[in-house]
Motif scaffolding. Structure first.
Motif, PDB file in Angstrom:
ATOM      1  N   GLY A 227      -5.081   7.352  -2.229  1.00  0.00           N
ATOM      2  CA  GLY A 227      -6.348   6.622  -2.255  1.00  0.00           C
ATOM      3  C   GLY A 227      -7.101   6.682  -0.940  1.00  0.00           C
ATOM      4  N   VAL A 228      -6.408   7.057   0.133  1.00  0.00           N
ATOM      5  CA  VAL A 228      -7.024   7.193   1.453  1.00  0.00           C
ATOM      6  C   VAL A 228      -7.199   8.679   1.723  1.00  0.00           C
ATOM      7  CG1 VAL A 228      -6.720   6.792   3.934  1.00  0.00           C
ATOM      8  CG2 VAL A 228      -6.024   5.038   2.280  1.00  0.00           C
ATOM      9  N   GLY A 229      -8.385   9.063   2.189  1.00  0.00           N
ATOM     10  CA  GLY A 229      -8.644  10.468   2.448  1.00  0.00           C
ATOM     11  C   GLY A 229      -8.599  10.794   3.928  1.00  0.00           C
ATOM     12  N   LEU A 230      -8.690  12.074   4.219  1.00  0.00           N
ATOM     13  CA  LEU A 230      -8.770  12.559   5.596  1.00  0.00           C
ATOM     14  C   LEU A 230     -10.064  13.348   5.733  1.00  0.00           C
ATOM     15  CD1 LEU A 230      -5.131  13.921   6.064  1.00  0.00           C
ATOM     16  CD2 LEU A 230      -6.065  11.776   6.952  1.00  0.00           C
TER      17      LEU A 230
ATOM     18  N   TYR B 210      -2.354  -0.446  10.558  1.00  0.00           N
ATOM     19  CA  TYR B 210      -0.945  -0.605  10.916  1.00  0.00           C
ATOM     20  C   TYR B 210      -0.141   0.614  10.466  1.00  0.00           C
ATOM     21  CZ  TYR B 210       3.803  -2.568  10.638  1.00  0.00           C
ATOM     22  OH  TYR B 210       5.154  -2.777  10.750  1.00  0.00           O
ATOM     23  N   LEU B 211      -0.363   1.050   9.230  1.00  0.00           N
ATOM     24  CA  LEU B 211       0.343   2.230   8.719  1.00  0.00           C
ATOM     25  C   LEU B 211       0.011   3.464   9.554  1.00  0.00           C
ATOM     26  CD1 LEU B 211      -0.064   1.692   4.873  1.00  0.00           C
ATOM     27  CD2 LEU B 211       2.060   1.525   6.196  1.00  0.00           C
ATOM     28  N   ARG B 212      -1.262   3.663   9.796  1.00  0.00           N
ATOM     29  CA  ARG B 212      -1.691   4.830  10.583  1.00  0.00           C
ATOM     30  C   ARG B 212      -1.098   4.789  11.981  1.00  0.00           C
ATOM     31  NH1 ARG B 212      -7.609   4.477  12.513  1.00  0.00           N
ATOM     32  NH2 ARG B 212      -6.522   2.921  13.742  1.00  0.00           N
ATOM     33  N   ASP B 213      -1.185   3.628  12.620  1.00  0.00           N
ATOM     34  CA  ASP B 213      -0.746   3.499  14.008  1.00  0.00           C
ATOM     35  C   ASP B 213       0.766   3.569  14.167  1.00  0.00           C
ATOM     36  OD1 ASP B 213      -3.439   3.267  14.558  1.00  0.00           O
ATOM     37  OD2 ASP B 213      -3.373   1.092  14.876  1.00  0.00           O
ATOM     38  N   THR B 214       1.509   3.357  13.080  1.00  0.00           N
ATOM     39  CA  THR B 214       2.973   3.477  13.137  1.00  0.00           C
ATOM     40  C   THR B 214       3.441   4.832  12.615  1.00  0.00           C
ATOM     41  OG1 THR B 214       3.184   2.315  11.010  1.00  0.00           O
ATOM     42  CG2 THR B 214       3.382   0.985  13.022  1.00  0.00           C
ATOM     43  N   GLY B 215       2.505   5.759  12.413  1.00  0.00           N
ATOM     44  CA  GLY B 215       2.855   7.126  12.066  1.00  0.00           C
ATOM     45  C   GLY B 215       3.171   7.376  10.604  1.00  0.00           C
TER      46      GLY B 215
ATOM     47  N   ARG C  62      -6.504  -5.721   4.056  1.00  0.00           N
ATOM     48  CA  ARG C  62      -6.085  -4.395   3.584  1.00  0.00           C
ATOM     49  C   ARG C  62      -6.438  -3.323   4.612  1.00  0.00           C
ATOM     50  NH1 ARG C  62      -8.038  -7.021  -0.795  1.00  0.00           N
ATOM     51  NH2 ARG C  62     -10.008  -5.897  -0.964  1.00  0.00           N
ATOM     52  N   LEU C  63      -7.592  -3.462   5.258  1.00  0.00           N
ATOM     53  CA  LEU C  63      -7.969  -2.493   6.294  1.00  0.00           C
ATOM     54  C   LEU C  63      -7.022  -2.588   7.492  1.00  0.00           C
ATOM     55  CD1 LEU C  63     -11.848  -2.890   6.201  1.00  0.00           C
ATOM     56  CD2 LEU C  63     -10.487  -1.009   5.255  1.00  0.00           C
TER      57      LEU C  63
ATOM     58  N   ILE D 142       0.845  -1.204   0.000  1.00  0.00           N
ATOM     59  CA  ILE D 142       0.000   0.000   0.000  1.00  0.00           C
ATOM     60  C   ILE D 142       0.878   1.250   0.000  1.00  0.00           C
ATOM     61  CG2 ILE D 142      -1.663   1.332   1.350  1.00  0.00           C
ATOM     62  CD1 ILE D 142      -2.880  -1.428   2.200  1.00  0.00           C
ATOM     63  N   LYS D 143       1.961   1.239   0.785  1.00  0.00           N
ATOM     64  CA  LYS D 143       2.879   2.387   0.777  1.00  0.00           C
ATOM     65  C   LYS D 143       3.457   2.613  -0.612  1.00  0.00           C
ATOM     66  CE  LYS D 143       6.071   2.986   3.823  1.00  0.00           C
ATOM     67  NZ  LYS D 143       7.154   2.798   4.799  1.00  0.00           N
ATOM     68  N   GLN D 144       3.806   1.533  -1.280  1.00  0.00           N
ATOM     69  CA  GLN D 144       4.460   1.631  -2.584  1.00  0.00           C
ATOM     70  C   GLN D 144       3.488   1.990  -3.705  1.00  0.00           C
ATOM     71  OE1 GLN D 144       6.663  -1.874  -3.624  1.00  0.00           O
ATOM     72  NE2 GLN D 144       7.207  -1.112  -5.638  1.00  0.00           N
ATOM     73  N   HIS D 145       2.298   1.401  -3.681  1.00  0.00           N
ATOM     74  CA  HIS D 145       1.382   1.533  -4.811  1.00  0.00           C
ATOM     75  C   HIS D 145       0.127   2.348  -4.512  1.00  0.00           C
ATOM     76  CE1 HIS D 145       3.811  -1.454  -6.830  1.00  0.00           C
ATOM     77  NE2 HIS D 145       3.662  -2.263  -5.806  1.00  0.00           N
ATOM     78  N   GLY D 146      -0.099   2.686  -3.246  1.00  0.00           N
ATOM     79  CA  GLY D 146      -1.327   3.354  -2.858  1.00  0.00           C
ATOM     80  C   GLY D 146      -2.423   2.338  -2.549  1.00  0.00           C
ATOM     81  N   PHE D 147      -3.538   2.843  -2.046  1.00  0.00           N
ATOM     82  CA  PHE D 147      -4.680   1.992  -1.706  1.00  0.00           C
ATOM     83  C   PHE D 147      -5.624   2.007  -2.895  1.00  0.00           C
ATOM     84  CE2 PHE D 147      -8.687   0.915   0.447  1.00  0.00           C
ATOM     85  CZ  PHE D 147      -8.282  -0.229   1.112  1.00  0.00           C
ATOM     86  N   ARG D 148      -5.507   0.985  -3.738  1.00  0.00           N
ATOM     87  CA  ARG D 148      -6.225   0.967  -5.007  1.00  0.00           C
ATOM     88  C   ARG D 148      -7.230  -0.166  -5.109  1.00  0.00           C
ATOM     89  NH1 ARG D 148      -1.806   1.529  -9.541  1.00  0.00           N
ATOM     90  NH2 ARG D 148      -3.715   1.675 -10.755  1.00  0.00           N
ATOM     91  N   ASP D 149      -7.431  -0.900  -4.036  1.00  0.00           N
ATOM     92  CA  ASP D 149      -8.321  -2.057  -4.052  1.00  0.00           C
ATOM     93  C   ASP D 149      -9.274  -1.949  -2.853  1.00  0.00           C
ATOM     94  OD1 ASP D 149      -9.474  -4.492  -4.626  1.00  0.00           O
ATOM     95  OD2 ASP D 149      -7.733  -5.684  -4.046  1.00  0.00           O
TER      96      ASP D 149
END
Length: 167
Positions: A84-87, A73-78, A67-68, A43-50
């Motif tokens: 592809g993910v919004g705020l 995991y990404l969010r919680d590790t900063g 994937r969720l 996901i870091k490399q390619h984005g959230f596309r699925d």
């Protein structure tokens, strides 16, 4: 590319939901194991596309649970918000999710979850033993009486997979 207007029918809709809300909608009967660090790296490399898929009949997400978890995991590790993910207005991570075209029955929804998670595995030429390793088994052996129904469902799903792809 031209877009097309479809008047009616069982159509799919893509909507963004808060990540924590999506995590609460995971399918508890999904016994598949996920390599969360590897998914997170992808996901870091390619984005959230699925996007994950929500099924109203199941009342849960039969496809996209791992994937969720990788996004959490990404969010919680900063890590930064992946493409592809919004705020939302408060900075909360929001993920795209597919809604609509729900299964006709609970059994059909569970069968879809099994197929969606395993057709690509079956196409990869894994043996039955290798496929079984992808599914949680040790945890079901340590279940309490209260979770026997879930354990039975997990066993039934594993048999569905073995019958469909290997027997």
């Amino acid at each position: 590319m031209d877009t097309v207007q479809i008047p009616q029918g069982d159509l799919l809709n893509l909507n963004y939901v808060r990540l924590d809300d999506a995590l609460d909608m995971r399918w508890p009967g999904n016994p598949k194991r996920h390599d969360i660090p590897a998914l997170a790296q992808s996901i870091k490399q390619h984005g959230f596309r699925d996007p994950s898929i929500y099924d109203g009949t199941l009342g849960a997400i039969p496809a996209g649970n791992g994937r969720l978890e990788a996004l959490a995991y990404l969010r919680d590790t900063g890590e930064e918000t992946p493409v592809g993910v919004g705020l939302d207005e408060t900075g909360v991570w929001c993920v795209p999710m597919i809604f609509g075209a729900d299964a006709a029955s609970q059994a059909a929804a569970e069968a879809f979850g099994v197929d969606h998670n395993n057709l690509t595995i079956a196409g990869a030429g894994f043996t039955a033993v290798e496929t079984a390793r992808l599914w949680t088994t040790a945890d079901t052996l340590r279940c309490s009486n209260a979770s026997r129904k879930k354990t039975l469902r997990s066993s039934q799903l594993m048999m569905m997979i073995l019958k469909r792809f290997f027997i």
